[in-house]
Design a protein around this motif. Structure first.
Motif, short mmCIF file in Angstrom:
data_model
loop_
_atom_site.label_atom_id
_atom_site.label_comp_id
_atom_site.label_asym_id
_atom_site.label_seq_id
_atom_site.Cartn_x
_atom_site.Cartn_y
_atom_site.Cartn_z
N UNK A 66 -17.22 -0.68 -34.57
CA UNK A 66 -18.16 0.44 -34.50
C UNK A 66 -19.35 0.01 -33.66
N UNK A 67 -19.41 0.51 -32.46
CA UNK A 67 -20.50 0.11 -31.58
C UNK A 67 -20.40 -1.35 -31.19
N UNK A 68 -21.42 -2.12 -31.51
CA UNK A 68 -21.45 -3.54 -31.16
C UNK A 68 -21.00 -4.44 -32.30
N UNK A 69 -20.59 -3.85 -33.43
CA UNK A 69 -20.18 -4.63 -34.60
C UNK A 69 -18.74 -4.36 -34.98
N UNK A 102 -25.80 -9.00 -27.14
CA UNK A 102 -25.87 -8.65 -25.72
C UNK A 102 -24.47 -8.85 -25.14
N UNK A 103 -24.33 -8.66 -23.84
CA UNK A 103 -23.01 -8.88 -23.23
C UNK A 103 -22.62 -10.36 -23.24
N UNK A 104 -23.57 -11.26 -23.49
CA UNK A 104 -23.29 -12.70 -23.49
C UNK A 104 -23.46 -13.39 -24.84
N UNK A 105 -24.19 -12.79 -25.76
CA UNK A 105 -24.50 -13.45 -27.02
C UNK A 105 -23.86 -12.70 -28.19
N UNK A 106 -23.16 -13.45 -29.06
CA UNK A 106 -22.44 -12.86 -30.18
C UNK A 106 -22.56 -13.74 -31.42
N UNK A 107 -22.54 -13.12 -32.59
CA UNK A 107 -22.55 -13.80 -33.88
C UNK A 107 -21.27 -13.43 -34.63
N UNK A 108 -20.65 -14.43 -35.26
CA UNK A 108 -19.46 -14.21 -36.08
C UNK A 108 -19.71 -14.87 -37.44
N UNK A 127 -20.75 -18.56 -36.60
CA UNK A 127 -20.64 -18.99 -35.21
C UNK A 127 -21.64 -18.20 -34.38
N UNK A 128 -22.40 -18.92 -33.59
CA UNK A 128 -23.29 -18.30 -32.60
C UNK A 128 -22.68 -18.60 -31.24
N UNK A 129 -22.30 -17.55 -30.55
CA UNK A 129 -21.60 -17.75 -29.27
C UNK A 129 -22.40 -17.25 -28.09
N UNK A 130 -22.30 -18.00 -27.00
CA UNK A 130 -22.91 -17.59 -25.75
C UNK A 130 -21.86 -17.71 -24.66
N UNK A 131 -21.61 -16.64 -23.95
CA UNK A 131 -20.62 -16.64 -22.89
C UNK A 131 -21.32 -16.88 -21.55
N UNK A 132 -20.86 -17.90 -20.81
CA UNK A 132 -21.46 -18.24 -19.53
C UNK A 132 -20.89 -17.40 -18.43
#
Length: 132
Positions: A66-69, A102-108, A127-132
């Protein structure tokens, strides 16, 4: 599956397979089953080492974005057999939440509980993720 060759000479092997089917008219809901197999070369007093583990669980899963989650919840229950302790009914519960900030930062965030005839586990992870 997984294969672990440990420094104490033991080898742990696990395999599993899932078959899930969507429920018509119930968006995000699936039901089905899981077969799990596990074995070890030798028993250990220090950690869980399955001996001829076979489990067959009925599984219900709900996953929705749903949206960003996103939310993903799975529960299972069924018979399990381990050569060391015999048979019993075991269960499994897993819940996960993902949010893309954001388009690069995600939390799981994931929480899990599971059991076999001779072992119980509880896991929690962030998990804190950052996509390069």
């Amino acid at each position: 599956g997984s294969y672990r060759d440990l420094t104490d000479g033991n080898v742990l092997s696990y395999a599993w397979t899932d078959a899930l089917f969507g429920i018509s008219g119930r968006r995000g809901l699936q039901v089905g089953g899981r077969l799990e197999f596990g074995d070890s070369r030798v028993d250990s007093d220090l950690y869980y080492a399955p001996e001829g583990l076979v489990s067959a669980l009925g599984i219900a899963r709900f996953a929705r974005l749903a949206g960003k989650s996103g939310l993903d919840v799975e529960a299972g229950l069924g018979p399990s057999h381990d050569e060391r302790v015999g048979e019993r009914i075991v269960g499994r519960l897993r819940a996960g939440w993902t949010h893309s900030w954001t388009s690069r930062f995600r939390t799981i965030v994931v929480g899990e509980y599971g059991q076999t005839p001779d072992y119980r586990r509880t896991n929690f992870g962030v998990t804190l993720g950052y996509r390069f």
